[in-house]
Design an enzyme around this catalytic site. Sequence first.
Site, PDB file in Angstrom:
ATOM      1  N   PHE A   1      33.518  56.251 -37.475  1.00  0.00           N
ATOM      2  CA  PHE A   1      32.427  56.186 -38.451  1.00  0.00           C
ATOM      3  C   PHE A   1      31.401  55.100 -38.134  1.00  0.00           C
ATOM      4  O   PHE A   1      30.415  54.946 -38.860  1.00  0.00           O
ATOM      5  CB  PHE A   1      32.979  55.969 -39.865  1.00  0.00           C
ATOM      6  CG  PHE A   1      33.810  54.721 -40.020  1.00  0.00           C
ATOM      7  CD1 PHE A   1      33.215  53.485 -40.206  1.00  0.00           C
ATOM      8  CD2 PHE A   1      35.196  54.790 -39.985  1.00  0.00           C
ATOM      9  CE1 PHE A   1      33.981  52.335 -40.349  1.00  0.00           C
ATOM     10  CE2 PHE A   1      35.976  53.650 -40.128  1.00  0.00           C
ATOM     11  CZ  PHE A   1      35.361  52.415 -40.311  1.00  0.00           C
TER      12      PHE A   1
ATOM     13  N   ASN B   1      29.257  53.028 -51.062  1.00  0.00           N
ATOM     14  CA  ASN B   1      30.021  52.211 -52.013  1.00  0.00           C
ATOM     15  C   ASN B   1      29.282  50.957 -52.479  1.00  0.00           C
ATOM     16  O   ASN B   1      29.871  49.998 -52.915  1.00  0.00           O
ATOM     17  CB  ASN B   1      31.415  51.895 -51.475  1.00  0.00           C
ATOM     18  CG  ASN B   1      31.401  51.042 -50.224  1.00  0.00           C
ATOM     19  OD1 ASN B   1      30.367  50.542 -49.807  1.00  0.00           O
ATOM     20  ND2 ASN B   1      32.559  50.876 -49.625  1.00  0.00           N
TER      21      ASN B   1
ATOM     22  N   HIS C   1      28.772  45.125 -50.131  1.00  0.00           N
ATOM     23  CA  HIS C   1      29.677  44.539 -49.137  1.00  0.00           C
ATOM     24  C   HIS C   1      29.974  43.108 -49.558  1.00  0.00           C
ATOM     25  O   HIS C   1      29.085  42.393 -50.020  1.00  0.00           O
ATOM     26  CB  HIS C   1      29.026  44.522 -47.749  1.00  0.00           C
ATOM     27  CG  HIS C   1      29.784  43.667 -46.781  1.00  0.00           C
ATOM     28  ND1 HIS C   1      30.869  44.129 -46.076  1.00  0.00           N
ATOM     29  CD2 HIS C   1      29.643  42.351 -46.452  1.00  0.00           C
ATOM     30  CE1 HIS C   1      31.349  43.142 -45.337  1.00  0.00           C
ATOM     31  NE2 HIS C   1      30.620  42.056 -45.544  1.00  0.00           N
TER      32      HIS C   1
ATOM     33  N   ARG D   1      32.319  48.717 -57.847  1.00  0.00           N
ATOM     34  CA  ARG D   1      32.526  50.048 -57.265  1.00  0.00           C
ATOM     35  C   ARG D   1      33.188  51.005 -58.253  1.00  0.00           C
ATOM     36  O   ARG D   1      32.871  52.197 -58.270  1.00  0.00           O
ATOM     37  CB  ARG D   1      33.346  49.945 -55.989  1.00  0.00           C
ATOM     38  CG  ARG D   1      32.564  49.316 -54.839  1.00  0.00           C
ATOM     39  CD  ARG D   1      33.411  49.161 -53.610  1.00  0.00           C
ATOM     40  NE  ARG D   1      32.667  48.632 -52.487  1.00  0.00           N
ATOM     41  CZ  ARG D   1      33.204  47.916 -51.521  1.00  0.00           C
ATOM     42  NH1 ARG D   1      34.510  47.644 -51.531  1.00  0.00           N
ATOM     43  NH2 ARG D   1      32.461  47.463 -50.524  1.00  0.00           N
TER      44      ARG D   1
ATOM     45  N   THR E   1      37.503  49.269 -51.582  1.00  0.00           N
ATOM     46  CA  THR E   1      36.534  49.889 -50.675  1.00  0.00           C
ATOM     47  C   THR E   1      36.324  51.355 -51.026  1.00  0.00           C
ATOM     48  O   THR E   1      35.211  51.869 -50.931  1.00  0.00           O
ATOM     49  CB  THR E   1      37.023  49.770 -49.217  1.00  0.00           C
ATOM     50  OG1 THR E   1      37.194  48.380 -48.910  1.00  0.00           O
ATOM     51  CG2 THR E   1      36.045  50.384 -48.240  1.00  0.00           C
TER      52      THR E   1
END
Length: 152
Positions: A59, A114, A117, A104, A93
């Site tokens: 990813f 999401n 960070h 989140r 996450t």
Amino acid sequence: MTKERTFIAIKPDGVQRGYVSEIIGRFEKKGFKLVGLKQLIPSKELAQNHYGVHRERPFFGDLVDFISSGPVVAMVWEGEGVILSARKLIGSTKPLEAEPGTIRGDLAIDIGRNIIHGSDGEDTAKFEIDLWFNEEELCEWETSDLKWRSEN
């Protein structure tokens, strides 16, 4: 606990969806001090360096493309236990596994979008702060309500 710093970034989806003030408010309400703040569209190079730990993951390319696709609000927060506390405020996450009441858990549903960070440890925080900010961009100041937030 000692006073520490952490890096927090509101990702392009969080900025585009209008969550900047809500997210900043959650950190302020918790009692942390904002010492660095800027909005930018990260270069691919910055995104690659930031997520370098994932370089070999399938990813990685999509993650770099996403982070560099629009504005990011980069921040440095300071306070006692801020790294661990920020991780709790942010939530898992995977948003569908995040507890209600977390950023989140309340605002995101997809792992690829999401919203935010946060550094996962002291070494990571130092690396990320140094990557995103110059020393001159960090503001040393004392909050007027410090004695009301901590005994120390």
